[in-house]
Design a protein around this motif. Structure first.
Motif, short mmCIF file in Angstrom:
data_model
loop_
_atom_site.label_atom_id
_atom_site.label_comp_id
_atom_site.label_asym_id
_atom_site.label_seq_id
_atom_site.Cartn_x
_atom_site.Cartn_y
_atom_site.Cartn_z
N THR A 126 13.16 11.15 -1.95
CA THR A 126 13.11 10.03 -2.07
C THR A 126 12.04 9.14 -1.08
O THR A 126 12.73 8.35 -0.57
CB THR A 126 14.29 8.81 -3.39
OG1 THR A 126 14.38 9.56 -3.63
CG2 THR A 126 13.29 7.88 -4.01
N PRO A 127 10.86 8.90 -1.61
CA PRO A 127 10.27 8.49 -0.84
C PRO A 127 10.40 6.87 -1.13
O PRO A 127 10.90 6.07 -2.34
CB PRO A 127 8.91 8.23 -1.33
CG PRO A 127 8.45 8.80 -2.66
CD PRO A 127 9.66 9.22 -2.77
N VAL A 128 10.46 5.80 0.36
CA VAL A 128 11.16 4.19 0.46
C VAL A 128 9.93 3.60 0.54
O VAL A 128 8.14 4.18 0.80
CB VAL A 128 11.70 4.25 1.39
CG1 VAL A 128 11.65 2.48 2.13
CG2 VAL A 128 13.45 4.64 1.56
N PRO A 129 9.44 3.04 -0.43
CA PRO A 129 8.14 1.86 -0.34
C PRO A 129 7.86 1.45 0.01
O PRO A 129 8.96 0.41 1.22
CB PRO A 129 8.30 1.32 -1.91
CG PRO A 129 9.98 0.85 -2.16
CD PRO A 129 10.56 2.49 -1.96
N THR A 130 6.64 1.69 1.29
CA THR A 130 6.26 0.48 2.09
C THR A 130 6.12 -0.81 1.93
O THR A 130 5.92 -2.16 2.74
CB THR A 130 4.66 0.98 2.93
OG1 THR A 130 4.24 1.29 2.01
CG2 THR A 130 5.51 2.13 3.66
N GLY A 131 5.94 -1.14 0.51
CA GLY A 131 5.72 -2.72 0.12
C GLY A 131 6.05 -2.27 -1.35
O GLY A 131 5.88 -2.01 -2.21
N GLU A 149 4.58 -3.95 -8.49
CA GLU A 149 3.57 -2.51 -7.86
C GLU A 149 4.41 -2.23 -6.35
O GLU A 149 5.41 -2.83 -5.56
CB GLU A 149 2.23 -3.67 -7.00
CG GLU A 149 1.29 -2.38 -6.50
CD GLU A 149 0.33 -2.51 -5.23
OE1 GLU A 149 -0.59 -2.49 -5.23
OE2 GLU A 149 0.01 -3.97 -6.57
N LEU A 150 4.86 -0.84 -6.49
CA LEU A 150 4.93 -0.35 -5.25
C LEU A 150 4.28 0.73 -4.97
O LEU A 150 3.61 1.82 -5.73
CB LEU A 150 6.33 1.10 -6.26
CG LEU A 150 7.58 -0.04 -7.21
CD1 LEU A 150 8.13 1.47 -7.92
CD2 LEU A 150 8.45 -0.46 -6.19
N GLN A 151 4.21 0.15 -3.24
CA GLN A 151 3.10 1.05 -2.09
C GLN A 151 4.11 2.40 -1.46
O GLN A 151 4.92 1.72 -1.05
CB GLN A 151 2.77 -0.22 -1.53
CG GLN A 151 2.19 -0.73 -2.83
CD GLN A 151 1.27 -2.74 -1.59
OE1 GLN A 151 1.86 -2.73 -0.97
NE2 GLN A 151 0.62 -2.86 -1.94
N TYR A 152 3.50 3.69 -1.20
CA TYR A 152 4.10 3.97 -1.04
C TYR A 152 2.85 5.04 0.65
O TYR A 152 1.83 4.51 0.49
CB TYR A 152 4.46 5.46 -1.57
CG TYR A 152 5.51 5.15 -2.45
CD1 TYR A 152 7.14 5.26 -2.24
CD2 TYR A 152 4.88 4.84 -3.23
CE1 TYR A 152 8.03 4.86 -2.65
CE2 TYR A 152 6.45 4.86 -4.72
CZ TYR A 152 7.40 4.45 -4.17
OH TYR A 152 8.54 4.31 -5.24
N ALA A 153 4.15 5.32 2.04
CA ALA A 153 2.73 5.54 3.42
C ALA A 153 2.23 6.65 2.71
O ALA A 153 1.14 6.00 3.69
CB ALA A 153 3.94 6.07 4.19
N ASP A 154 2.11 7.37 1.97
CA ASP A 154 0.91 8.47 1.39
C ASP A 154 0.12 7.58 0.58
O ASP A 154 -0.87 8.56 0.25
CB ASP A 154 1.80 10.07 0.59
CG ASP A 154 1.83 9.67 -0.61
OD1 ASP A 154 1.89 7.79 -0.75
OD2 ASP A 154 2.44 10.44 -1.37
N GLY A 155 -0.31 6.66 0.79
CA GLY A 155 -1.71 5.65 -0.17
C GLY A 155 -1.12 5.54 -1.69
O GLY A 155 -2.25 5.21 -2.43
#
Length: 137
Positions: free
Chosen positions: A8-13, A24-30
């Protein structure tokens, strides 16, 4: 509850958009997902909403205008939002949030189907006549 799924990706924001009522969930892959507060609220992982087993869920209604007033971090694996209706017992793991983000359409359909099956209006206040009660039948 077990640890996080390592995939599971952890949100960066994590951004609360109060006006548009989305998280809004922002992820490292954009990738970026906007999850409506109402969806988060009606599918809260709390016992109060989920119950203590299958079929024990309390159908949530009247949450279209609910907002998130604050968010606390829980360890480094979850967040615990406080909603404007006072609900604050749901702990949303990154797994759960990612699931909500990527399956919103299916979750909305499930919610609307459950409302229809119960013969309850989405905007009925909780506890109103005809609204689902919390106890078992």
């Amino acid at each position: 509850m077990s640890g996080l799924n390592p995939d599971t990706p952890v949100p960066t924001g994590v951004v609360v958009h109060a006006k548009s009522r989305v998280l809004e969930l922002q992820y490292a892959d954009g990738a970026s997902y906007r999850v409506p507060f109402e969806l988060l609220r009606v599918f809260s992982p709390s016992a109060e909403v989920r119950g203590h087993g299958p079929g024990q869920e309390t159908l949530q209604t009247g949450k279209r205008d609910v907002t998130i007033v604050s968010i606390e971090g829980v360890g480094n694996y979850a967040i615990q939002p406080t909603f404007s209706d006072g609900h604050n017992t749901g702990i949303y793991s990154w797994d759960l949030l990612y699931d909500f983000a990527t399956r919103q359409d299916a979750l909305w359909r499930e919610y609307l189907d459950r409302l229809a099956a119960a013969g309850v209006d989405r905007d009925a206040p909780m506890g109103a006549p005809g609204a689902p009660r919390g106890h078992c039948h």
